[in-house]
Design a protein around this motif. Structure first.
Motif, PDB file in Angstrom:
ATOM      1  N   VAL A  93       1.293  -1.179  -0.036  1.00  0.00           N
ATOM      2  CA  VAL A  93      -0.119   0.444   0.279  1.00  0.00           C
ATOM      3  C   VAL A  93       0.799   0.849  -0.002  1.00  0.00           C
ATOM      4  CG1 VAL A  93      -1.965   1.069   1.306  1.00  0.00           C
ATOM      5  CG2 VAL A  93      -1.835  -1.433   1.679  1.00  0.00           C
ATOM      6  N   PRO A  94       1.443   2.034  -0.799  1.00  0.00           N
ATOM      7  CA  PRO A  94       1.954   3.187  -1.211  1.00  0.00           C
ATOM      8  C   PRO A  94       1.739   4.370  -0.253  1.00  0.00           C
ATOM      9  CG  PRO A  94       0.002   2.431  -2.792  1.00  0.00           C
ATOM     10  CD  PRO A  94       0.246   1.865  -2.422  1.00  0.00           C
ATOM     11  N   LEU A  95       0.733   4.534   0.576  1.00  0.00           N
ATOM     12  CA  LEU A  95       0.266   5.883   1.045  1.00  0.00           C
ATOM     13  C   LEU A  95       0.582   5.305   3.272  1.00  0.00           C
ATOM     14  CD1 LEU A  95      -2.024   7.786   0.085  1.00  0.00           C
ATOM     15  CD2 LEU A  95      -0.477   7.830  -0.478  1.00  0.00           C
ATOM     16  N   MET A  96       0.148   3.998   2.741  1.00  0.00           N
ATOM     17  CA  MET A  96       0.554   3.274   4.687  1.00  0.00           C
ATOM     18  C   MET A  96       1.889   2.632   5.322  1.00  0.00           C
ATOM     19  SD  MET A  96      -4.014   2.236   5.332  1.00  0.00           S
ATOM     20  CE  MET A  96      -5.319   3.365   4.523  1.00  0.00           C
ATOM     21  N   ASN A  97       2.480   3.715   4.857  1.00  0.00           N
ATOM     22  CA  ASN A  97       4.235   3.123   5.069  1.00  0.00           C
ATOM     23  C   ASN A  97       4.745   2.301   6.158  1.00  0.00           C
ATOM     24  OD1 ASN A  97       4.201   5.472   6.253  1.00  0.00           O
ATOM     25  ND2 ASN A  97       5.057   6.493   4.768  1.00  0.00           N
ATOM     26  N   GLY A  98       3.660   1.661   7.269  1.00  0.00           N
ATOM     27  CA  GLY A  98       4.070   1.259   8.440  1.00  0.00           C
ATOM     28  C   GLY A  98       4.758   1.560   9.347  1.00  0.00           C
ATOM     29  N   GLU A  99       4.893   2.589   9.634  1.00  0.00           N
ATOM     30  CA  GLU A  99       5.159   4.072  11.080  1.00  0.00           C
ATOM     31  C   GLU A  99       4.887   3.701  11.661  1.00  0.00           C
ATOM     32  OE1 GLU A  99       5.979   8.442   9.071  1.00  0.00           O
ATOM     33  OE2 GLU A  99       4.555   7.678   8.875  1.00  0.00           O
ATOM     34  N   ASN A 100       3.598   3.071  12.014  1.00  0.00           N
ATOM     35  CA  ASN A 100       3.642   2.707  13.587  1.00  0.00           C
ATOM     36  C   ASN A 100       3.073   0.709  13.330  1.00  0.00           C
ATOM     37  OD1 ASN A 100       3.314   5.556  14.605  1.00  0.00           O
ATOM     38  ND2 ASN A 100       0.936   5.459  13.691  1.00  0.00           N
ATOM     39  N   GLY A 101       2.545   0.337  12.631  1.00  0.00           N
ATOM     40  CA  GLY A 101       2.603  -1.033  12.222  1.00  0.00           C
ATOM     41  C   GLY A 101       2.467  -1.699  11.002  1.00  0.00           C
ATOM     42  N   PHE A 102       1.873  -2.062   9.955  1.00  0.00           N
ATOM     43  CA  PHE A 102       2.299  -2.468   9.104  1.00  0.00           C
ATOM     44  C   PHE A 102       1.888  -1.802   7.791  1.00  0.00           C
ATOM     45  CE2 PHE A 102       2.795  -7.122  10.923  1.00  0.00           C
ATOM     46  CZ  PHE A 102       4.154  -7.472  10.883  1.00  0.00           C
ATOM     47  N   TYR A 103       0.464  -1.132   8.142  1.00  0.00           N
ATOM     48  CA  TYR A 103       0.312  -0.369   6.911  1.00  0.00           C
ATOM     49  C   TYR A 103      -0.083   1.338   8.131  1.00  0.00           C
ATOM     50  CZ  TYR A 103      -0.532  -4.054   4.993  1.00  0.00           C
ATOM     51  OH  TYR A 103      -0.114  -5.641   3.983  1.00  0.00           O
ATOM     52  N   SER A 104      -0.317   1.277   8.974  1.00  0.00           N
ATOM     53  CA  SER A 104      -0.784   2.355   9.552  1.00  0.00           C
ATOM     54  C   SER A 104       0.525   3.478   9.599  1.00  0.00           C
ATOM     55  CB  SER A 104      -1.624   1.878  11.116  1.00  0.00           C
ATOM     56  OG  SER A 104      -0.711   1.797  11.681  1.00  0.00           O
ATOM     57  N   ALA A 105       0.276   4.796   9.414  1.00  0.00           N
ATOM     58  CA  ALA A 105       0.869   5.808   9.511  1.00  0.00           C
ATOM     59  C   ALA A 105       1.045   6.900  10.232  1.00  0.00           C
ATOM     60  CB  ALA A 105       0.916   6.097   7.930  1.00  0.00           C
ATOM     61  N   SER A 106       1.669   6.709  10.721  1.00  0.00           N
ATOM     62  CA  SER A 106       2.301   8.211  11.943  1.00  0.00           C
ATOM     63  C   SER A 106       1.695   9.632  11.487  1.00  0.00           C
ATOM     64  CB  SER A 106       3.270   8.957  11.872  1.00  0.00           C
ATOM     65  OG  SER A 106       3.633  10.011  13.780  1.00  0.00           O
ATOM     66  N   GLY A 107       0.470  10.508  12.599  1.00  0.00           N
ATOM     67  CA  GLY A 107       0.423  11.227  12.562  1.00  0.00           C
ATOM     68  C   GLY A 107       0.385  12.485  13.114  1.00  0.00           C
ATOM     69  N   SER A 108       2.170  11.942  13.569  1.00  0.00           N
ATOM     70  CA  SER A 108       2.775  12.889  14.178  1.00  0.00           C
ATOM     71  C   SER A 108       4.055  13.499  12.879  1.00  0.00           C
ATOM     72  CB  SER A 108       3.414  12.428  15.786  1.00  0.00           C
ATOM     73  OG  SER A 108       4.608  11.352  15.129  1.00  0.00           O
ATOM     74  N   PHE A 109       4.954  14.140  13.087  1.00  0.00           N
ATOM     75  CA  PHE A 109       5.958  15.083  12.115  1.00  0.00           C
ATOM     76  C   PHE A 109       7.529  14.632  12.953  1.00  0.00           C
ATOM     77  CE2 PHE A 109       2.168  16.830  11.243  1.00  0.00           C
ATOM     78  CZ  PHE A 109       2.358  17.114   9.932  1.00  0.00           C
ATOM     79  N   ASP A 110       7.819  14.279  12.474  1.00  0.00           N
ATOM     80  CA  ASP A 110       9.448  14.010  12.370  1.00  0.00           C
ATOM     81  C   ASP A 110      10.765  15.589  12.752  1.00  0.00           C
ATOM     82  OD1 ASP A 110      10.246  11.839  12.403  1.00  0.00           O
ATOM     83  OD2 ASP A 110      10.095  11.922  10.724  1.00  0.00           O
ATOM     84  N   LYS A 111      11.354  15.904  13.577  1.00  0.00           N
ATOM     85  CA  LYS A 111      11.974  17.040  13.544  1.00  0.00           C
ATOM     86  C   LYS A 111      12.501  17.743  12.307  1.00  0.00           C
ATOM     87  CE  LYS A 111      14.065  15.707  17.890  1.00  0.00           C
ATOM     88  NZ  LYS A 111      15.356  15.767  18.853  1.00  0.00           N
ATOM     89  N   PRO A 112      12.327  19.530  12.936  1.00  0.00           N
ATOM     90  CA  PRO A 112      12.818  20.000  11.609  1.00  0.00           C
ATOM     91  C   PRO A 112      13.867  19.322  10.280  1.00  0.00           C
ATOM     92  CG  PRO A 112      11.754  21.189  12.839  1.00  0.00           C
ATOM     93  CD  PRO A 112      11.750  19.897  13.458  1.00  0.00           C
ATOM     94  N   GLY A 113      14.238  19.376   9.058  1.00  0.00           N
ATOM     95  CA  GLY A 113      16.058  19.074   8.881  1.00  0.00           C
ATOM     96  C   GLY A 113      16.187  17.291   8.226  1.00  0.00           C
ATOM     97  N   SER A 114      15.308  16.399   8.991  1.00  0.00           N
ATOM     98  CA  SER A 114      15.438  15.227   9.036  1.00  0.00           C
ATOM     99  C   SER A 114      14.778  14.729   8.237  1.00  0.00           C
ATOM    100  CB  SER A 114      14.067  14.535  10.034  1.00  0.00           C
ATOM    101  OG  SER A 114      14.739  14.673  11.331  1.00  0.00           O
ATOM    102  N   VAL A 115      15.511  14.083   7.399  1.00  0.00           N
ATOM    103  CA  VAL A 115      15.981  13.148   6.516  1.00  0.00           C
ATOM    104  C   VAL A 115      15.688  11.662   6.477  1.00  0.00           C
ATOM    105  CG1 VAL A 115      17.033  12.991   3.824  1.00  0.00           C
ATOM    106  CG2 VAL A 115      16.984  14.950   4.736  1.00  0.00           C
ATOM    107  N   LYS A 116      14.722  11.228   5.835  1.00  0.00           N
ATOM    108  CA  LYS A 116      14.351   9.415   6.517  1.00  0.00           C
ATOM    109  C   LYS A 116      14.055   8.424   4.914  1.00  0.00           C
ATOM    110  CE  LYS A 116      11.625   8.369   9.142  1.00  0.00           C
ATOM    111  NZ  LYS A 116      10.638   7.508   9.802  1.00  0.00           N
ATOM    112  N   PHE A 117      15.300   7.895   4.164  1.00  0.00           N
ATOM    113  CA  PHE A 117      15.501   6.706   3.574  1.00  0.00           C
ATOM    114  C   PHE A 117      15.294   5.129   3.931  1.00  0.00           C
ATOM    115  CE2 PHE A 117      17.948   3.788   0.564  1.00  0.00           C
ATOM    116  CZ  PHE A 117      17.151   4.060  -0.735  1.00  0.00           C
ATOM    117  N   ILE A 118      13.694   4.910   2.585  1.00  0.00           N
ATOM    118  CA  ILE A 118      13.730   3.642   3.307  1.00  0.00           C
ATOM    119  C   ILE A 118      13.679   2.400   1.622  1.00  0.00           C
ATOM    120  CG2 ILE A 118      11.722   2.028   3.501  1.00  0.00           C
ATOM    121  CD1 ILE A 118      10.610   4.920   5.584  1.00  0.00           C
TER     122      ILE A 118
END
Length: 338
Positions: free
Chosen positions: A18-43
């Motif tokens: 599932v493209p949009l549900m990238n598993g930040e919390n579970g396998f499919y559910s994403a997070s409603g919070s934000f990373d710190k400013p300047g954060s870059v994440k590669f998966i």
């Protein structure tokens, strides 16, 4: 700088990730919070699945590669883009997606965000969806693990038909382990539960250590066996994140003098913090330490014949000035030092 290594082991009937549900919390559910400013994440995620093809009376073999990049330029803004490549027996497909996450409601125990998304399929079709993510902390007690309930809703139109994807998860955060359970389903067309597909119940465990996240889990398909495509899906993922924003830093200006006569004193200065350890010779009683990240530190001054001077300081401005008066060690009668 953090590195996350993620392993997913799932049993599912889903044809592609599932493209949009990238598993930040579970396998499919994403997070409603934000990373710190300047954060870059590669998966990077690679998966392999096996299922049954009821029409061909044989097995279906599926592999997929997912590459995602997330960037948070400001406190409440995140951009993301990714590429998905899917191979199922002799069939090949791929798609690109891009999205932007914005806040709707931000409270201490409740986070709600929205992410408009555009997806381009290799077949030439494009579609738009909107991802809504909700995070609630229903129970939080000091010195106890923290519960988090997460709900992701992805709604839009794909190939002229309505699309609704739902993912709900419950997590228990602790210092090293985060167990979770999750329920996922899709409601195509008229959004009727009678037409739901790709439904599954998942459970997993995430292990945190020294900047690494290692996750394993299993999902159980809830749809009828004859409508499943993939029964077993093994996923291996590698995530790397860093902050490219230059941290605020200040300069410490020191003046060292004798407490009795205010004459300059040359001494050795030590500055110690969580990730900073600096030392220098303060000749002539005047010196400066540059590029000190804002935060709490311990300042220590040593000089032969003087008592060691030690105080906590908080660097929060571009220029921090401090006058330190050193006290001599006096000799008592009989040779004792005071």
């Amino acid at each position: 700088m953090n590195i996350f290594f993620v392993i997913f082991i799932t049993i599912t009937q889903q044809i592609s990730p599932v493209p949009l549900m990238n598993g930040e919390n579970g396998f499919y559910s994403a997070s409603g919070s934000f990373d710190k400013p300047g954060s870059v994440k590669f998966i990077l995620r690679e998966s392999y699945g096996i299922g049954n093809d009821t029409l061909k009376n044989g097995n279906v073999h599926q592999t997929s590669t997912n590459i995602d990049l997330f960037y948070t330029p400001f406190t409440f803004l995140q951009f993301a883009g990714g590429y998905r490549y899917l191979s199922q027996d002799t069939e090949r497909s791929g798609d690109f997606f891009t999205k932007a996450k914005l806040p709707i409601l931000t409270m201490k125990k409740l986070k709600l965000s929205i992410s408009p998304c555009f997806t381009h399929l290799s077949a030439g079709n494009n579609y738009y969806t909107t991802n809504i993510n909700l995070g609630i902390i229903p129970l939080s007690q000091k010195n106890l693990p923290e519960f988090l309930f997460s709900q992701s809703i992805n709604i839009g139109n794909r190939s002229g038909k309505g699309l609704l994807q739902l993912a709900s998860s419950l997590l228990l955060h602790s210092k090293y382990f985060t167990p979770f359970i999750e329920l996922y389903t899709e409601l195509p067309g008229s959004f009727s539960f009678q037409e739901r597909r790709n439904s599954q119940f998942s459970t997993g465990l995430r292990y945190h250590i020294a900047g690494f996240d290692l996750t394993g889990g299993i999902g159980i398909g809830l749809d009828e066996v004859d409508v499943r495509v993939i029964d077993y899906n093994f996923i291996l993922g590698l995530s790397y994140s860093l902050n490219i924003r230059k941290k605020s830093a200040g300069t410490l200006l020191l003046t060292l003098v004798d407490k009795q006569n205010n004459t300059p004193v040359s001494a050795t200065v030590f500055l110690k913090g969580a990730n900073v350890k600096k030392s220098m010779e303060c000749n002539g009683g005047i010196c400066s330490i540059k590029d000190i990240p804002f935060g709490f530190y311990t300042l220590e001054v040593k000089k032969t014949g003087y008592k060691t001077f030690r105080i906590p300081i908080f660097i929060k401005t571009k220029k921090f000035e401090k006058i330190i008066k050193l006290r001599k060690i006096e000799n008592r009668k009989g040779g004792d030092k005071k």
